[in-house]
Design an enzyme around this catalytic site. Structure first.
Site, PDB file in Angstrom:
ATOM      1  N   SER A 270      19.104 -55.415 -36.427  1.00 48.31           N
ATOM      2  CA  SER A 270      19.008 -54.466 -35.309  1.00 48.31           C
ATOM      3  C   SER A 270      17.647 -53.778 -35.249  1.00 48.31           C
ATOM      4  O   SER A 270      17.043 -53.471 -36.280  1.00 48.31           O
ATOM      5  CB  SER A 270      20.093 -53.401 -35.482  1.00 48.31           C
ATOM      6  OG  SER A 270      19.836 -52.295 -34.641  1.00 48.31           O
TER       7      SER A 270
ATOM      8  N   TYR B  98      15.928 -53.719 -28.590  1.00 47.96           N
ATOM      9  CA  TYR B  98      16.126 -52.811 -27.458  1.00 47.96           C
ATOM     10  C   TYR B  98      14.742 -52.639 -26.850  1.00 47.96           C
ATOM     11  O   TYR B  98      13.798 -52.257 -27.559  1.00 47.96           O
ATOM     12  CB  TYR B  98      16.641 -51.447 -27.927  1.00 47.96           C
ATOM     13  CG  TYR B  98      18.096 -51.434 -28.318  1.00 47.96           C
ATOM     14  CD1 TYR B  98      19.090 -51.792 -27.407  1.00 47.96           C
ATOM     15  CD2 TYR B  98      18.485 -51.037 -29.598  1.00 47.96           C
ATOM     16  CE1 TYR B  98      20.434 -51.769 -27.763  1.00 47.96           C
ATOM     17  CE2 TYR B  98      19.833 -51.007 -29.960  1.00 47.96           C
ATOM     18  CZ  TYR B  98      20.795 -51.375 -29.031  1.00 47.96           C
ATOM     19  OH  TYR B  98      22.124 -51.352 -29.387  1.00 47.96           O
TER      20      TYR B  98
ATOM     21  N   THR C 206      19.188 -57.094 -26.203  1.00 51.95           N
ATOM     22  CA  THR C 206      20.468 -56.468 -25.837  1.00 51.95           C
ATOM     23  C   THR C 206      20.362 -55.832 -24.456  1.00 51.95           C
ATOM     24  O   THR C 206      19.481 -54.992 -24.218  1.00 51.95           O
ATOM     25  CB  THR C 206      20.875 -55.426 -26.893  1.00 51.95           C
ATOM     26  OG1 THR C 206      21.008 -56.108 -28.140  1.00 51.95           O
ATOM     27  CG2 THR C 206      22.200 -54.767 -26.540  1.00 51.95           C
TER      28      THR C 206
ATOM     29  N   LYS D  67      21.733 -60.886 -25.202  1.00 51.29           N
ATOM     30  CA  LYS D  67      22.962 -60.356 -25.818  1.00 51.29           C
ATOM     31  C   LYS D  67      23.597 -59.311 -24.896  1.00 51.29           C
ATOM     32  O   LYS D  67      22.959 -58.299 -24.575  1.00 51.29           O
ATOM     33  CB  LYS D  67      22.634 -59.718 -27.173  1.00 51.29           C
ATOM     34  CG  LYS D  67      23.850 -59.083 -27.867  1.00 51.29           C
ATOM     35  CD  LYS D  67      23.504 -58.652 -29.284  1.00 51.29           C
ATOM     36  CE  LYS D  67      24.708 -58.122 -30.053  1.00 51.29           C
ATOM     37  NZ  LYS D  67      25.092 -56.761 -29.726  1.00 51.29           N
TER      38      LYS D  67
ATOM     39  N   HIS E  33      29.246 -55.376 -26.783  1.00 52.38           N
ATOM     40  CA  HIS E  33      28.750 -54.416 -27.763  1.00 52.38           C
ATOM     41  C   HIS E  33      29.899 -53.886 -28.637  1.00 52.38           C
ATOM     42  O   HIS E  33      29.910 -52.719 -29.041  1.00 52.38           O
ATOM     43  CB  HIS E  33      28.033 -53.251 -27.060  1.00 52.38           C
ATOM     44  CG  HIS E  33      26.827 -52.737 -27.784  1.00 52.38           C
ATOM     45  ND1 HIS E  33      25.542 -52.939 -27.352  1.00 52.38           N
ATOM     46  CD2 HIS E  33      26.694 -52.025 -28.934  1.00 52.38           C
ATOM     47  CE1 HIS E  33      24.684 -52.369 -28.166  1.00 52.38           C
ATOM     48  NE2 HIS E  33      25.355 -51.815 -29.152  1.00 52.38           N
TER      49      HIS E  33
HETATM   50  C1  LIG Z   1      28.116 -49.128 -35.619  1.00 52.93           C
HETATM   51  C2  LIG Z   1      27.611 -50.187 -34.697  1.00 52.93           C
HETATM   52  C3  LIG Z   1      26.260 -50.275 -34.447  1.00 52.93           C
HETATM   53  C4  LIG Z   1      25.773 -51.278 -33.593  1.00 52.93           C
HETATM   54  N1  LIG Z   1      24.426 -51.370 -33.379  1.00 52.93           N
HETATM   55  C5  LIG Z   1      23.956 -52.332 -32.571  1.00 52.93           C
HETATM   56  C6  LIG Z   1      22.558 -52.464 -32.350  1.00 52.93           C
HETATM   57  O1  LIG Z   1      21.761 -51.725 -32.904  1.00 52.93           O
HETATM   58  N2  LIG Z   1      22.141 -53.427 -31.508  1.00 52.93           N
HETATM   59  C7  LIG Z   1      23.019 -54.289 -30.863  1.00 52.93           C
HETATM   60  O2  LIG Z   1      22.600 -55.149 -30.105  1.00 52.93           O
HETATM   61  N3  LIG Z   1      24.345 -54.196 -31.091  1.00 52.93           N
HETATM   62  C8  LIG Z   1      24.830 -53.265 -31.924  1.00 52.93           C
HETATM   63  N4  LIG Z   1      26.167 -53.187 -32.164  1.00 52.93           N
HETATM   64  C9  LIG Z   1      27.060 -54.199 -31.572  1.00 52.93           C
HETATM   65  C10 LIG Z   1      27.188 -55.401 -32.512  1.00 52.93           C
HETATM   66  O3  LIG Z   1      25.994 -56.136 -32.581  1.00 52.93           O
HETATM   67  C11 LIG Z   1      28.297 -56.380 -32.044  1.00 52.93           C
HETATM   68  O4  LIG Z   1      28.051 -56.731 -30.717  1.00 52.93           O
HETATM   69  C12 LIG Z   1      29.703 -55.807 -32.189  1.00 52.93           C
HETATM   70  O5  LIG Z   1      29.803 -54.969 -33.310  1.00 52.93           O
HETATM   71  C13 LIG Z   1      30.720 -56.935 -32.327  1.00 52.93           C
HETATM   72  O6  LIG Z   1      32.019 -56.433 -32.297  1.00 52.93           O
HETATM   73  P1  LIG Z   1      32.914 -56.149 -33.603  1.00 52.93           P
HETATM   74  O7  LIG Z   1      32.348 -54.935 -34.250  1.00 52.93           O
HETATM   75  O8  LIG Z   1      34.262 -55.931 -33.025  1.00 52.93           O
HETATM   76  O9  LIG Z   1      32.848 -57.356 -34.503  1.00 52.93           O
HETATM   77  C14 LIG Z   1      26.669 -52.200 -33.003  1.00 52.93           C
HETATM   78  C15 LIG Z   1      28.027 -52.109 -33.286  1.00 52.93           C
HETATM   79  C16 LIG Z   1      28.517 -51.128 -34.128  1.00 52.93           C
HETATM   80  C17 LIG Z   1      29.984 -51.101 -34.434  1.00 52.93           C
END
Ligand SMILES: Cc1cc2nc3c(=O)[nH]c(=O)nc-3n(C[C@H](O)[C@H](O)[C@H](O)COP(=O)(O)O)c2cc1C
Length: 404
Positions: free
Chosen positions: A144, A167, A193, A263, A287
């Site tokens: 990330s 981002y 993203t 994404k 997300h």
């Molecule tokens: C705590 C947290 C932080 C996240 N941070 C980012 C991020 O910085 N960038 C991003 O593209 N997605 C982020 N995501 C989304 C994840 O990349 C992913 O799409 C998502 O967690 C998948 O779903 P799941 O948690 O049900 O497996 C984040 C998700 C969570 C739970």
């Protein structure tokens, strides 16, 4: 404590037990304290329970939250009930091969580690723990923009090319600098993203933070101080750019030779636009239910996106994947790989690197069992005819246990 454990054992064995769910609730409430070694954990929800016992509530709230009432978050799980597996018999499944190659990223398993920011909030191992676990099991990892650890250190810990999640920061030159830095660190692709242009309302996060009055400035840094932003021009700086349009793909390609993956696509028409504007891959994602509320589950979006892309670029899916069977269904419906977010970070929060490794082992074992049980020894064998679309979601309670 001992007495309580004995009582639970007695309850489990007792013909007097009338309510499994009451028992399960008891077990869940005590799991976090009872499971002290990663090897004792038998599924990802148990890992969540251990993480809950160890990670401060405010940080756990950030990890667990969806948006508003968490409808999309729940949909991501429930969507999987719509699809049922159609196994084939008398196929030689004496050995299974779960390896994949997506845009040159070779991995021993189709479970990719999604970009998940601020991992230092969950365990001191932070992203290095995740990267070392990914290296130990040869899983592909996406880092990330908001990571607590500098990309160069994570790339070294993974010891194989990462993908970088971007981002788009303002001004544009800041994004260009991050792209150049990721490429110099050895990243072979960037996942842009696109699903958070407008902020969000993370209520579960706020609810769990109530009553947790620790001073978080000592355990993790505010967004502007993340290592990815080191050395950037802070005049007019923004972490995201709400003015972004599809032209950004071409703009990125002028700056980097990394593959560009989009994404956050959820509908077929956007998938077609991504291809049209030159994307090399798509991550079908909402997300993890943290972007648009009352959206569809990602698995229910997959057939439409796969049809629109029509084999031109790979589609990876994430959101709600908690079982080997979930991965199997997504692969059958055309995904090239499946992303996990919260589950591996539950492992991180529970036991650091060893917890992430345990989560990967559990999911890989479940997928291998599903592949053998379905007569599909390789990932390529898992085709569309291996799942049946019921046409509607089936209430979990009627299917069996999900969350303990
Ligand atoms: C705590 C947290 C932080 C996240 N941070 C980012 C991020 O910085 N960038 C991003 O593209 N997605 C982020 N995501 C989304 C994840 O990349 C992913 O799409 C998502 O967690 C998948 O779903 P799941 O948690 O049900 O497996 C984040 C998700 C969570 C739970």
């Amino acid at each position: 404590m001992f007495q309580r454990r004995e009582f639970l054992k007695y309850l489990a064995a007792s013909p007097l037990l009338t309510s499994y769910s009451a028992f399960a609730q008891e077990v869940e409430e005590t799991l976090g304290e009872r499971l002290t070694d990663p090897s004792e954990v038998i599924n990802v929800w148990e890992m969540e329970a251990v993480a809950r016992a160890k990670v401060p509530p405010a940080h756990m709230g950030y990890l667990l939250t969806g948006v508003d009432s968490d409808d999309t978050l729940r949909a991501n799980r429930e969507g999987y009930t719509r699809f049922q597996i159609r196994p084939r018999r008398l196929v030689d499944v004496s050995s299974t091969d779960m390896s994949v190659n997506v845009l040159g990223a070779e991995a021993d398993s189709p479970f990719f580690l999604c970009p998940l920011g601020s991992q230092g909030a969950f365990h001191p191992d932070a992203e290095l723990g995740s990267a070392r676990a990914a290296a130990a099991k040869n899983h592909h990892m996406i880092l990330s923009t908001m990571s607590s650890t500098a990309i160069e250190a994570v790339a070294e810990a993974r010891d194989k090319p990462l993908w970088f999640q971007l981002y788009v920061a303002t001004p544009w030159e800041n994004s260009a600098t991050m792209l150049r830095r990721a490429e110099a660190a050895g990243c072979t692709a960037v996942a842009l993203t696109i699903d958070l242009p407008a902020g969000r309302n993370t209520e579960t996060d706020q609810l769990m933070a109530r009553g947790d009055d620790r001073d978080c400035t000592v355990c993790h840094s505010p967004p502007r101080l993340k290592p990815a932003f080191d050395g950037l021009n802070m005049r007019g700086f923004g972490v995201m750019n709400p003015a972004m349009t599809w032209d950004v793909i071409g703009q990125m390609k002028e700056v980097t030779n990394m593959k560009v993956i989009i994404k956050g696509v959820e509908v077929g028409s956007d998938a077609a636009l991504a291809v049209q504007y030159g994307a090399d891959g798509i991550i079908l994602s909402n997300h993890g239910g943290r972007a648009t509320e009352t959206g569809r589950s990602t698995i229910e979006c997959l057939p439409e996106v796969i049809a629109a892309v029509n084999g031109r670029i790979p589609v990876i899916i994430d959101g709600g994947i908690r079982r080997g069977t979930d991965a199997f269904k997504a692969l059958a419906l055309g995904a090239a790989a499946v992303g996990i977010g919260r589950p591996y970070v539950w492992g991180l929060g529970a036991f650091g690197q060893a917890g992430v490794e345990r989560v990967l082992d559990l999911l890989n074992r479940e997928l291998a069992i599903t592949m053998r049980g379905s007569g599909t020894p390789t990932i390529a064998d898992i085709g569309g005819s291996y799942v049946h679309d019921v046409g509607h979601r089936v209430p979990r309670g009627k299917l069996g246990r999900d969350l303990l």
